[in-house]
Design a protein around this motif. Structure first.
Motif, PDB file in Angstrom:
ATOM      1  N   LYS A  95      10.836  18.641  28.993  1.00 51.87           N
ATOM      2  CA  LYS A  95       9.419  18.304  28.955  1.00 51.87           C
ATOM      3  C   LYS A  95       9.010  17.834  27.555  1.00 51.87           C
ATOM      4  O   LYS A  95       8.138  17.017  27.391  1.00 51.87           O
ATOM      5  CB  LYS A  95       8.584  19.531  29.347  1.00 51.87           C
ATOM      6  N   GLN A  96       9.682  18.412  26.548  1.00 53.35           N
ATOM      7  CA  GLN A  96       9.386  18.026  25.171  1.00 53.35           C
ATOM      8  C   GLN A  96      10.707  17.860  24.438  1.00 53.35           C
ATOM      9  O   GLN A  96      11.381  18.810  24.091  1.00 53.35           O
ATOM     10  CB  GLN A  96       8.545  19.118  24.492  1.00 53.35           C
ATOM     11  N   LYS A  97      11.131  16.637  24.232  1.00 50.87           N
ATOM     12  CA  LYS A  97      12.427  16.368  23.633  1.00 50.87           C
ATOM     13  C   LYS A  97      12.425  16.726  22.144  1.00 50.87           C
ATOM     14  O   LYS A  97      11.428  16.541  21.456  1.00 50.87           O
ATOM     15  CB  LYS A  97      12.799  14.891  23.813  1.00 50.87           C
ATOM     16  N   PRO A  98      13.549  17.268  21.640  1.00 50.75           N
ATOM     17  CA  PRO A  98      13.635  17.566  20.216  1.00 50.75           C
ATOM     18  C   PRO A  98      13.432  16.303  19.388  1.00 50.75           C
ATOM     19  O   PRO A  98      13.741  15.199  19.832  1.00 50.75           O
ATOM     20  CB  PRO A  98      15.074  18.102  20.058  1.00 50.75           C
ATOM     21  N   THR A  99      12.939  16.486  18.151  1.00 51.68           N
ATOM     22  CA  THR A  99      12.634  15.325  17.315  1.00 51.68           C
ATOM     23  C   THR A  99      13.862  14.486  17.019  1.00 51.68           C
ATOM     24  O   THR A  99      13.769  13.274  16.877  1.00 51.68           O
ATOM     25  CB  THR A  99      12.004  15.782  15.996  1.00 51.68           C
ATOM     26  N   LEU A 129       2.752  23.673   7.324  1.00 56.05           N
ATOM     27  CA  LEU A 129       3.050  25.096   7.166  1.00 56.05           C
ATOM     28  C   LEU A 129       4.237  25.248   6.226  1.00 56.05           C
ATOM     29  O   LEU A 129       5.383  24.974   6.602  1.00 56.05           O
ATOM     30  CB  LEU A 129       3.352  25.744   8.517  1.00 56.05           C
ATOM     31  N   ASN A 130       3.928  25.635   4.996  1.00 53.14           N
ATOM     32  CA  ASN A 130       4.951  25.865   3.979  1.00 53.14           C
ATOM     33  C   ASN A 130       5.852  24.637   3.790  1.00 53.14           C
ATOM     34  O   ASN A 130       7.061  24.751   3.664  1.00 53.14           O
ATOM     35  CB  ASN A 130       5.804  27.080   4.339  1.00 53.14           C
ATOM     36  N   GLY A 131       5.239  23.443   3.807  1.00 47.42           N
ATOM     37  CA  GLY A 131       5.970  22.212   3.549  1.00 47.42           C
ATOM     38  C   GLY A 131       6.449  21.487   4.791  1.00 47.42           C
ATOM     39  O   GLY A 131       6.948  20.360   4.695  1.00 47.42           O
ATOM     40  N   THR A 132       6.317  22.083   5.969  1.00 44.62           N
ATOM     41  CA  THR A 132       6.765  21.474   7.223  1.00 44.62           C
ATOM     42  C   THR A 132       5.550  21.009   8.026  1.00 44.62           C
ATOM     43  O   THR A 132       4.527  21.702   8.061  1.00 44.62           O
ATOM     44  CB  THR A 132       7.589  22.468   8.051  1.00 44.62           C
ATOM     45  N   ILE A 133       5.687  19.856   8.666  1.00 47.15           N
ATOM     46  CA  ILE A 133       4.580  19.294   9.461  1.00 47.15           C
ATOM     47  C   ILE A 133       4.875  19.503  10.944  1.00 47.15           C
ATOM     48  O   ILE A 133       5.974  19.204  11.424  1.00 47.15           O
ATOM     49  CB  ILE A 133       4.407  17.795   9.177  1.00 47.15           C
ATOM     50  N   PHE A 134       3.881  20.006  11.663  1.00 44.39           N
ATOM     51  CA  PHE A 134       3.995  20.223  13.102  1.00 44.39           C
ATOM     52  C   PHE A 134       2.916  19.421  13.824  1.00 44.39           C
ATOM     53  O   PHE A 134       1.766  19.349  13.367  1.00 44.39           O
ATOM     54  CB  PHE A 134       3.841  21.707  13.450  1.00 44.39           C
ATOM     55  N   ASP A 135       3.301  18.852  14.941  1.00 43.65           N
ATOM     56  CA  ASP A 135       2.362  18.127  15.796  1.00 43.65           C
ATOM     57  C   ASP A 135       1.744  19.122  16.774  1.00 43.65           C
ATOM     58  O   ASP A 135       2.436  19.678  17.636  1.00 43.65           O
ATOM     59  CB  ASP A 135       3.097  17.017  16.550  1.00 43.65           C
ATOM     60  N   VAL A 136       0.447  19.344  16.645  1.00 47.38           N
ATOM     61  CA  VAL A 136      -0.250  20.295  17.518  1.00 47.38           C
ATOM     62  C   VAL A 136      -1.267  19.571  18.393  1.00 47.38           C
ATOM     63  O   VAL A 136      -2.301  20.145  18.772  1.00 47.38           O
ATOM     64  CB  VAL A 136      -0.943  21.398  16.681  1.00 47.38           C
ATOM     65  N   SER A 137      -0.957  18.325  18.740  1.00 51.70           N
ATOM     66  CA  SER A 137      -1.876  17.531  19.560  1.00 51.70           C
ATOM     67  C   SER A 137      -2.151  18.191  20.902  1.00 51.70           C
ATOM     68  O   SER A 137      -3.239  18.022  21.476  1.00 51.70           O
ATOM     69  CB  SER A 137      -1.296  16.127  19.776  1.00 51.70           C
ATOM     70  N   ASN A 138      -1.178  18.945  21.426  1.00 45.66           N
ATOM     71  CA  ASN A 138      -1.386  19.631  22.698  1.00 45.66           C
ATOM     72  C   ASN A 138      -2.396  20.772  22.586  1.00 45.66           C
ATOM     73  O   ASN A 138      -2.866  21.290  23.613  1.00 45.66           O
ATOM     74  CB  ASN A 138      -0.060  20.178  23.226  1.00 45.66           C
ATOM     75  N   GLY A 139      -2.726  21.143  21.349  1.00 50.70           N
ATOM     76  CA  GLY A 139      -3.732  22.185  21.143  1.00 50.70           C
ATOM     77  C   GLY A 139      -4.965  21.640  20.462  1.00 50.70           C
ATOM     78  O   GLY A 139      -5.597  22.341  19.655  1.00 50.70           O
ATOM     79  N   ARG A 140      -5.322  20.411  20.820  1.00 47.72           N
ATOM     80  CA  ARG A 140      -6.475  19.764  20.173  1.00 47.72           C
ATOM     81  C   ARG A 140      -7.768  20.565  20.382  1.00 47.72           C
ATOM     82  O   ARG A 140      -8.667  20.527  19.535  1.00 47.72           O
ATOM     83  CB  ARG A 140      -6.629  18.344  20.722  1.00 47.72           C
ATOM     84  N   ARG A 141      -7.854  21.277  21.459  1.00 47.60           N
ATOM     85  CA  ARG A 141      -9.078  22.037  21.732  1.00 47.60           C
ATOM     86  C   ARG A 141      -9.313  23.122  20.684  1.00 47.60           C
ATOM     87  O   ARG A 141     -10.474  23.428  20.351  1.00 47.60           O
ATOM     88  CB  ARG A 141      -8.983  22.679  23.121  1.00 47.60           C
ATOM     89  N   ILE A 142      -8.237  23.711  20.137  1.00 44.01           N
ATOM     90  CA  ILE A 142      -8.421  24.788  19.153  1.00 44.01           C
ATOM     91  C   ILE A 142      -8.159  24.314  17.721  1.00 44.01           C
ATOM     92  O   ILE A 142      -8.714  24.888  16.771  1.00 44.01           O
ATOM     93  CB  ILE A 142      -7.512  25.995  19.474  1.00 44.01           C
ATOM     94  N   TYR A 143      -7.352  23.237  17.561  1.00 42.90           N
ATOM     95  CA  TYR A 143      -7.071  22.744  16.207  1.00 42.90           C
ATOM     96  C   TYR A 143      -7.917  21.517  15.842  1.00 42.90           C
ATOM     97  O   TYR A 143      -7.986  21.139  14.673  1.00 42.90           O
ATOM     98  CB  TYR A 143      -5.586  22.389  16.059  1.00 42.90           C
ATOM     99  N   GLY A 144      -8.533  20.896  16.833  1.00 41.45           N
ATOM    100  CA  GLY A 144      -9.368  19.731  16.563  1.00 41.45           C
ATOM    101  C   GLY A 144     -10.746  20.113  16.062  1.00 41.45           C
ATOM    102  O   GLY A 144     -11.076  21.302  15.919  1.00 41.45           O
ATOM    103  N   LYS A 229       5.167  24.009  23.184  1.00 39.06           N
ATOM    104  CA  LYS A 229       3.920  23.255  23.210  1.00 39.06           C
ATOM    105  C   LYS A 229       3.767  22.346  21.993  1.00 39.06           C
ATOM    106  O   LYS A 229       3.263  21.222  22.084  1.00 39.06           O
ATOM    107  CB  LYS A 229       2.743  24.231  23.290  1.00 39.06           C
ATOM    108  N   TYR A 230       4.206  22.828  20.826  1.00 39.92           N
ATOM    109  CA  TYR A 230       4.108  22.067  19.590  1.00 39.92           C
ATOM    110  C   TYR A 230       5.511  21.658  19.131  1.00 39.92           C
ATOM    111  O   TYR A 230       6.503  22.245  19.568  1.00 39.92           O
ATOM    112  CB  TYR A 230       3.413  22.895  18.517  1.00 39.92           C
ATOM    113  N   LYS A 231       5.578  20.701  18.217  1.00 42.52           N
ATOM    114  CA  LYS A 231       6.895  20.248  17.760  1.00 42.52           C
ATOM    115  C   LYS A 231       6.877  19.885  16.285  1.00 42.52           C
ATOM    116  O   LYS A 231       5.870  19.454  15.734  1.00 42.52           O
ATOM    117  CB  LYS A 231       7.361  19.045  18.586  1.00 42.52           C
ATOM    118  N   LYS A 232       8.002  20.078  15.671  1.00 42.41           N
ATOM    119  CA  LYS A 232       8.194  19.744  14.266  1.00 42.41           C
ATOM    120  C   LYS A 232       8.426  18.232  14.143  1.00 42.41           C
ATOM    121  O   LYS A 232       9.267  17.676  14.852  1.00 42.41           O
ATOM    122  CB  LYS A 232       9.393  20.516  13.730  1.00 42.41           C
ATOM    123  N   VAL A 233       7.692  17.590  13.237  1.00 41.26           N
ATOM    124  CA  VAL A 233       7.807  16.132  13.124  1.00 41.26           C
ATOM    125  C   VAL A 233       8.187  15.651  11.732  1.00 41.26           C
ATOM    126  O   VAL A 233       8.574  14.497  11.559  1.00 41.26           O
ATOM    127  CB  VAL A 233       6.489  15.436  13.550  1.00 41.26           C
TER     128      VAL A 233
END
Length: 267
Positions: A95-99, A129-144, A229-233
């Motif tokens: 459902k969510q392929k690794p980067t 988060l501590n130098g790493t970027i995560f895509d949290v677009s699937n949680g736009r309702r709480i992070y947007g 739900k989220y992924k490292k990008v």
């Protein structure tokens, strides 16, 4: 008148003694008279086996080996799919392929990261988060915008993940956060120990506090890294001496108020 004379057998000439049967002849005659013995089952089996062609004795079948190889490859593929998908699928239906299977990692400065805070709906929503970027677009309702965790969007707020101060600690500077796990010095309580004992206690307390702060941050790193739900990008790029240029922050009130006095030893 009937011939009353008895015919007698002529005697063998004196020079021709009566022939005696030799042992060889006797043995031959016994063999002729004795019926042939039946062969035992073991002998019969031996005869049957020796009469089988070599081709019939060869059990090798190339199709069996091919089937074994195909079965092994199928099972290995299913196992690999399960591991890579984190238990999501046995048949590569991720459902969510690794980067590493989709696109190479991105590298952003803090200013560039700030443009991915969710205000532009055409862009994905990122947190650091501590130098790493995560895509949290699937949680736009709480992070947007308007969400309860919008303070984490578009920045590296590693300190806030530990202290819980979303507004004050939107930074990756972790210096001093271990103090929130250190006990407060209180003259009345500390009178139960000598100065030497207190000095030794403070060393151990500081080490324990640093470990707690590390574990608190590690908890969130694992949460986002293992999330379906989220992924490292990608990663945040900074100057090498960026931390030395930043002033050391004081603990925010919620973190400071969580500190407690040392426990008095039982008498």
């Amino acid at each position: 008148m009937a011939d009353s004379t008895v015919r007698q057998r002529k005697a063998a000439p004196a020079d021709e003694p009566e022939k005696e049967q030799t042992p060889e002849k006797e043995e031959t005659s016994e063999r002729e008279e004795t019926p042939e013995r039946e062969e035992t089952p073991a002998k019969k089996t031996k005869k049957i086996i020796t009469n089988i062609d070599d081709e019939e004795l060869d059990p090798y079948n190339p199709y069996v080996d091919i089937l074994r190889v195909l079965t092994f490859l199928l099972l290995a593929s299913c196992g690999l799919s399960y591991v890579i998908s984190g238990g999501d699928s046995w048949w590569w239906g991720l459902k969510q392929k690794p980067t590493y299977m989709t696109e190479p990692p991105i590298y952003l400065t803090l200013d560039e990261l700030a443009t991915y805070d969710g205000t532009d709906t055409e862009k994905p929503l990122y947190i650091g988060l501590n130098g790493t970027i995560f895509d949290v677009s699937n949680g736009r309702r709480i992070y947007g915008p308007g969400g309860s965790y919008h303070g984490f969007a578009g920045c590296d707020a590693a300190r806030a993940f530990v202290t819980g101060c979303f507004g004050e600690d939107r930074t990756a500077d972790l210096r001093g956060i271990e103090l929130m796990y250190m006990p407060l010095d209180d003259p009345e309580t500390d009178a139960h120990w000598s100065e030497k004992e207190l000095a030794i206690m403070r060393v151990h307390e500081l080490e324990a506090a640093k470990q707690k702060a590390h574990n608190a941050l590690l908890h969130w790193v694992k949460f986002f890294s293992n999330s379906q739900k989220y992924k490292k990008v990608g990663y945040i790029t900074r100057e090498k001496d960026w931390l030395e240029k930043e002033p050391i922050k004081e603990l925010c009130p919620p973190a400071l108020n969580g500190r407690k006095k040392r426990s008095v030893p039982a008498v």
